[in-house]
Design a protein around this motif. Structure first.
Motif, short mmCIF file in Angstrom:
data_model
loop_
_atom_site.label_atom_id
_atom_site.label_comp_id
_atom_site.label_asym_id
_atom_site.label_seq_id
_atom_site.Cartn_x
_atom_site.Cartn_y
_atom_site.Cartn_z
N TYR A 104 0.88 -1.16 0.00
CA TYR A 104 0.00 0.00 0.00
C TYR A 104 0.92 1.21 0.00
N ARG A 105 0.79 2.01 -1.03
CA ARG A 105 1.70 3.13 -1.25
C ARG A 105 3.12 2.58 -1.26
N SER A 106 3.98 3.04 -0.38
CA SER A 106 5.36 2.54 -0.39
C SER A 106 5.61 1.53 0.73
N ARG A 107 4.54 1.05 1.35
CA ARG A 107 4.67 0.11 2.46
C ARG A 107 4.35 -1.32 2.00
N ASN A 108 5.34 -2.21 2.08
CA ASN A 108 5.12 -3.61 1.77
C ASN A 108 4.31 -4.22 2.91
N LEU A 109 3.20 -4.86 2.56
CA LEU A 109 2.28 -5.37 3.58
C LEU A 109 2.39 -6.86 3.86
N LEU A 110 2.44 -7.64 2.80
CA LEU A 110 2.30 -9.08 2.98
C LEU A 110 3.00 -9.82 1.85
N TRP A 111 3.89 -10.74 2.23
CA TRP A 111 4.59 -11.59 1.26
C TRP A 111 3.89 -12.94 1.21
N PHE A 112 3.86 -13.52 0.01
CA PHE A 112 3.25 -14.83 -0.20
C PHE A 112 4.33 -15.81 -0.62
N LYS A 113 4.56 -16.82 0.21
CA LYS A 113 5.66 -17.76 -0.05
C LYS A 113 5.20 -19.20 -0.14
N ASN A 114 3.90 -19.44 -0.16
CA ASN A 114 3.39 -20.81 -0.13
C ASN A 114 2.95 -21.33 -1.49
N SER A 115 3.34 -20.71 -2.56
CA SER A 115 2.91 -21.15 -3.88
C SER A 115 3.53 -22.49 -4.23
N PRO A 116 2.71 -23.43 -4.75
CA PRO A 116 3.26 -24.71 -5.19
C PRO A 116 3.86 -24.64 -6.60
N LEU A 117 3.77 -23.49 -7.24
CA LEU A 117 4.27 -23.37 -8.61
C LEU A 117 5.79 -23.51 -8.66
N THR A 118 6.29 -24.09 -9.75
CA THR A 118 7.73 -24.07 -9.99
C THR A 118 8.12 -22.63 -10.30
N PHE A 119 9.41 -22.36 -10.23
CA PHE A 119 9.87 -21.01 -10.52
C PHE A 119 9.49 -20.62 -11.95
N GLU A 120 9.67 -21.55 -12.91
CA GLU A 120 9.34 -21.24 -14.30
C GLU A 120 7.86 -20.94 -14.50
N ASN A 155 -12.18 -10.80 -5.09
CA ASN A 155 -12.06 -11.49 -6.38
C ASN A 155 -10.60 -11.69 -6.78
N TYR A 156 -9.77 -10.69 -6.51
CA TYR A 156 -8.37 -10.81 -6.92
C TYR A 156 -7.64 -11.87 -6.09
N PHE A 157 -7.88 -11.91 -4.79
CA PHE A 157 -7.22 -12.93 -3.97
C PHE A 157 -7.73 -14.33 -4.33
N LYS A 158 -8.99 -14.45 -4.70
CA LYS A 158 -9.52 -15.74 -5.16
C LYS A 158 -8.86 -16.13 -6.48
N PHE A 159 -8.68 -15.16 -7.39
CA PHE A 159 -7.99 -15.39 -8.66
C PHE A 159 -6.57 -15.90 -8.40
N LEU A 160 -5.86 -15.27 -7.47
CA LEU A 160 -4.49 -15.70 -7.14
C LEU A 160 -4.48 -17.11 -6.57
N GLU A 161 -5.44 -17.40 -5.71
CA GLU A 161 -5.53 -18.75 -5.14
C GLU A 161 -5.85 -19.79 -6.22
N ASN A 162 -6.77 -19.48 -7.10
CA ASN A 162 -7.13 -20.40 -8.19
C ASN A 162 -5.97 -20.66 -9.14
N ASN A 163 -5.04 -19.73 -9.22
CA ASN A 163 -3.87 -19.87 -10.08
C ASN A 163 -2.62 -20.30 -9.31
N ASN A 164 -2.82 -20.74 -8.08
CA ASN A 164 -1.74 -21.28 -7.23
C ASN A 164 -0.64 -20.29 -6.87
N LEU A 165 -0.95 -19.01 -6.89
CA LEU A 165 0.02 -18.00 -6.46
C LEU A 165 0.00 -17.82 -4.95
N ILE A 166 -1.15 -18.06 -4.37
CA ILE A 166 -1.28 -18.05 -2.92
C ILE A 166 -2.04 -19.31 -2.54
N SER A 167 -2.01 -19.65 -1.27
CA SER A 167 -2.68 -20.87 -0.81
C SER A 167 -3.82 -20.52 0.14
#
Length: 160
Positions: free
Chosen positions: A44-60, A85-97
């Motif tokens: 939010y603005r210049s403040r990093n809020l939350l990192w997501f590190k649980n993705s099962p995706l390969t790096f590629e 909707n956006y967080f659900k989209f990310l979850e459906n695409n395995n970017l977040i768990s």
């Protein structure tokens, strides 16, 4: 002794063509020689809020996903009305768990943020063992070796 490089949306992340070799390395070999990690977060603005590190995706696959989003001009700020909707989209695409949901609720939904910045990125890490670093330094070759490793890293991901 280590170096850590972090890249975001407008850095080398978007130079990686799908399934290609870069410089003299393939991505899989590069991943073995250097530490490659996700660096996806929201801010939010210049403040990093939350990192997501649980993705099962390969790096590629992670890179491919964000390349597609970038090419389709879908990496942008999102408004509060679109958060769910956006967080659900990310979850459906395995970017977040699903496990990320409690953190999202606590760090995002419980606050009054009117918009969020989507910040895909990655880190590159290389480490020398202590003895090698000492020997290189003693021989006044550490700086040269550092720049060689840096050049290899940038060549492998397509340059800057």
């Amino acid at each position: 002794v280590a170096f850590l490089l972090m890249f975001g949306v407008f850095g080398p992340l978007f130079i990686l063509p799908k399934g290609k070799q870069h410089g003299s390395f393939s991505i899989s070999l590069f991943t073995q020689l250097y530490g490659l990690n996700y660096n996806f977060h929201v801010s939010y603005r210049s403040r990093n809020l939350l990192w997501f590190k649980n993705s099962p995706l390969t790096f590629e696959k992670y890179i491919d996903f964000w390349l597609t989003q970038y090419r389709e001009k879908k990496i942008k700020q999102i408004k509060r009305k679109d958060f769910n909707n956006y967080f659900k989209f990310l979850e459906n695409n395995n970017l977040i768990s699903k496990e990320d949901q409690d953190r999202i609720d606590e760090e995002i939904f419980s606050k009054r943020y009117d918009r969020l910045n989507i910040c895909p990125g990655f880190t590159i890490k290389f480490s020398w063992d202590g003895q090698t670093a000492i020997e290189l330094d003693r021989e006044n070759k550490f700086e040269q070796d550092f720049y060689e490793k840096l050049t290899e890293a940038f060549d492998a991901i397509g340059g800057l």
